[in-house]
Design a protein around this motif. Sequence first.
Motif, mmCIF file in Angstrom:
data_model
loop_
_atom_site.group_PDB
_atom_site.id
_atom_site.type_symbol
_atom_site.label_atom_id
_atom_site.label_comp_id
_atom_site.label_asym_id
_atom_site.label_seq_id
_atom_site.Cartn_x
_atom_site.Cartn_y
_atom_site.Cartn_z
ATOM 1 N N GLU A 49 0.823 -1.217 0.000
ATOM 2 C CA GLU A 49 0.000 0.000 0.000
ATOM 3 C C GLU A 49 0.855 1.264 0.000
ATOM 4 O O GLU A 49 0.622 2.196 -0.779
ATOM 5 N N THR A 50 1.869 1.301 0.855
ATOM 6 C CA THR A 50 2.695 2.505 0.996
ATOM 7 C C THR A 50 3.439 2.834 -0.283
ATOM 8 O O THR A 50 3.465 3.990 -0.727
ATOM 9 N N TRP A 51 4.049 1.830 -0.908
ATOM 10 C CA TRP A 51 4.859 2.087 -2.104
ATOM 11 C C TRP A 51 3.993 2.411 -3.313
ATOM 12 O O TRP A 51 4.427 3.115 -4.208
ATOM 13 N N ASN A 58 3.187 -0.432 -8.875
ATOM 14 C CA ASN A 58 1.998 -1.143 -9.343
ATOM 15 C C ASN A 58 1.214 -1.701 -8.163
ATOM 16 O O ASN A 58 1.750 -2.416 -7.318
ATOM 17 N N LYS A 59 -0.074 -1.372 -8.101
ATOM 18 C CA LYS A 59 -0.905 -1.820 -6.979
ATOM 19 C C LYS A 59 -1.056 -3.332 -6.938
ATOM 20 O O LYS A 59 -1.384 -3.902 -5.892
ATOM 21 N N ASN A 60 -0.842 -3.980 -8.073
ATOM 22 C CA ASN A 60 -0.963 -5.435 -8.116
ATOM 23 C C ASN A 60 0.344 -6.150 -7.797
ATOM 24 O O ASN A 60 0.389 -7.384 -7.766
ATOM 25 N N ALA A 61 1.413 -5.374 -7.564
ATOM 26 C CA ALA A 61 2.695 -5.985 -7.243
ATOM 27 C C ALA A 61 2.624 -6.676 -5.883
ATOM 28 O O ALA A 61 1.876 -6.272 -4.993
ATOM 29 N N LEU A 62 3.418 -7.721 -5.725
ATOM 30 C CA LEU A 62 3.429 -8.452 -4.464
ATOM 31 C C LEU A 62 4.016 -7.605 -3.348
ATOM 32 O O LEU A 62 4.887 -6.764 -3.575
ATOM 33 N N ASP A 63 3.545 -7.838 -2.131
ATOM 34 C CA ASP A 63 4.132 -7.183 -0.980
ATOM 35 C C ASP A 63 5.549 -7.700 -0.779
ATOM 36 O O ASP A 63 5.826 -8.885 -0.969
ATOM 37 N N GLY A 64 6.461 -6.787 -0.400
ATOM 38 C CA GLY A 64 7.865 -7.171 -0.248
ATOM 39 C C GLY A 64 8.082 -8.313 0.725
ATOM 40 O O GLY A 64 8.935 -9.181 0.508
ATOM 41 N N ASN A 65 7.312 -8.353 1.810
ATOM 42 C CA ASN A 65 7.454 -9.440 2.784
ATOM 43 C C ASN A 65 7.155 -10.800 2.180
ATOM 44 O O ASN A 65 7.751 -11.811 2.559
ATOM 45 N N ASP A 66 6.209 -10.848 1.248
ATOM 46 C CA ASP A 66 5.827 -12.119 0.639
ATOM 47 C C ASP A 66 6.931 -12.697 -0.235
ATOM 48 O O ASP A 66 6.916 -13.894 -0.550
#
Length: 576
Positions: A49-51, A58-66
């Motif tokens: 969400e933040t990035w 891209n809103k559909n990009a995976l979260d970095g933690n994942d």
Amino acid sequence: MLTIGNIYHIIGGELKDAHNAKTNEIDDFETIYKFVKNKKTAYFSPNKETWARELGRNKNALDGNDLVDRQNEEIGLIITERYISDLKFSVPQIIVEDSVQAFKKLAIIKTRIFEGLADNGVAIINNDTLYAGYLVDKARENTNNVLTYSIKKDSNADLTVDNIKYNKGNIELLVNDHKNEEDIYQLNTISEGMVSNTLASMLILKSLNLPIKKDLLKNFKPFSKILALKEIQTKSHKLTLLDDTHNASLPAMINAIRAFNSQTKFYTGHKIIALGKISDLGHKSSETHLQLVEELESCNADYILCKDPELRQVVNKVRNKNITWYPNKELLINDLRYLCNEDSLTLLKSSVTGTDFPEIAKSLPNILKLNDVEFDFDNLFEKLSKVGKSYIRVNNDTGQIIEEFNSDMSQTIEGMGPLIYYLKAVDEKLENRTINMKSWPTNNSKTGYVEGREIDTYTLLKNMTNSPHPSEIYELANELFENRSNRKKYINHLIKNLRLSSSIATNLTGRFRSRDRQSYTVKDLYQIYKHYKYDLFRFNNSFILGLKYKSGFIRGEKETIIFTSYQDPKSNFNKF
């Protein structure tokens, strides 16, 4: 060198799982997990969400933690907004409220490096950078020995270049140290950026009271992908590639274009610029890429080839240039094979990540070495149409290919928009109804295509089978799709399911435009034939696409001819 403790002190947050690791050194920060290779690397985990909100990710990009491998021990530090609790090994983590703000805090700074200077230490600063004054002030808080350099003659820096002379493959510099001492140096590069690096090196040597050896500068060689001139011997001629695909920012892109401009006078063949995107720009991507427009309009290129969606807007803005946008690397390489003629110069420039453009730079030299095309053309697209002439004969009963001609070279300069929309109508069993034509850019009272004209959907479908007017194509597409996104989704679905070329529909109508490169092959048409061989001939025994150069299907009693890029196909295939 920063330690985990230093980083925690700078960005704040909550430090977890550090134990006795606060003094561990960190010398690299990565936001892309696959580049995290050792315990001296910190991973800035992009919060989804933040990035997206702060950087336009891209809103559909995976979260970095994942993306974090839970079994990986070789991570020095993770900076994240959400604690990762299921790691196999204990890895220090700093939990922050906003990872983008933490990133910025760490960057503001870089000026902390001056705190490591002794009183008699020397700080050397590029006077051409945006915050040079701030850097000088911060350096003077720790030492009085601050030296600056600039490539601008009128700069008040300690070391400047009074003149830059561009030769073929190298630069001559007239360097002035503002103590009435001038000297000429030859640098084995054509990069203006490398001139700045050279000045910095000279100041270091002067600070150490060491001589500047001209021969070493003259023999200097940049890394292989930093504006490296590569001479290629093909089967018939020599050409030169200027490869600068190691990385890209806006200044680096402009530097590469200007370096190219400095060399064009030394080459008699085509002057070509091929560009991929500048990566990692977030929400500033569009604004930044558009700053290339003026640079490209004034460049010395005969042809400009662009790839990646971010550059499509640039192509549409540039005026008075042969500039084309490409949907895939294969089509761009295909056209470079015809453009890279005797004594040509081609600049290749892009970022190294987020684009497959570096793959073009990697494969192109070997492709060109084996190139055997004939350079007997004034117009590239006329040549490609003639080269792309091909056909296959198919048995109507078995669907098997009886004969092929030039199918490996098959290509078009138009897309198959009318055919795609026809297939969509078939798939959805479009009902016949009367409609009034809307206002389209191609409407023309002389041809009868005007706003308000009555036409039924079956007539539109029938007209798709015989080189339809663009306004009819617009109208049918409007009937079938709610918006551009839905149309693109259907086209991508068709490409995937039928295994078609990704370049079959760059613009809506399928018409040839020099700015929108599109193409399909006779094998693409054959794939469609196998799935729709009865539907194709509902209205006629032929389905013809294109204007000057036509492609499509002609069905006979026993055989069907599938073809591309013929000017008069019915006459050519009358015997079948």
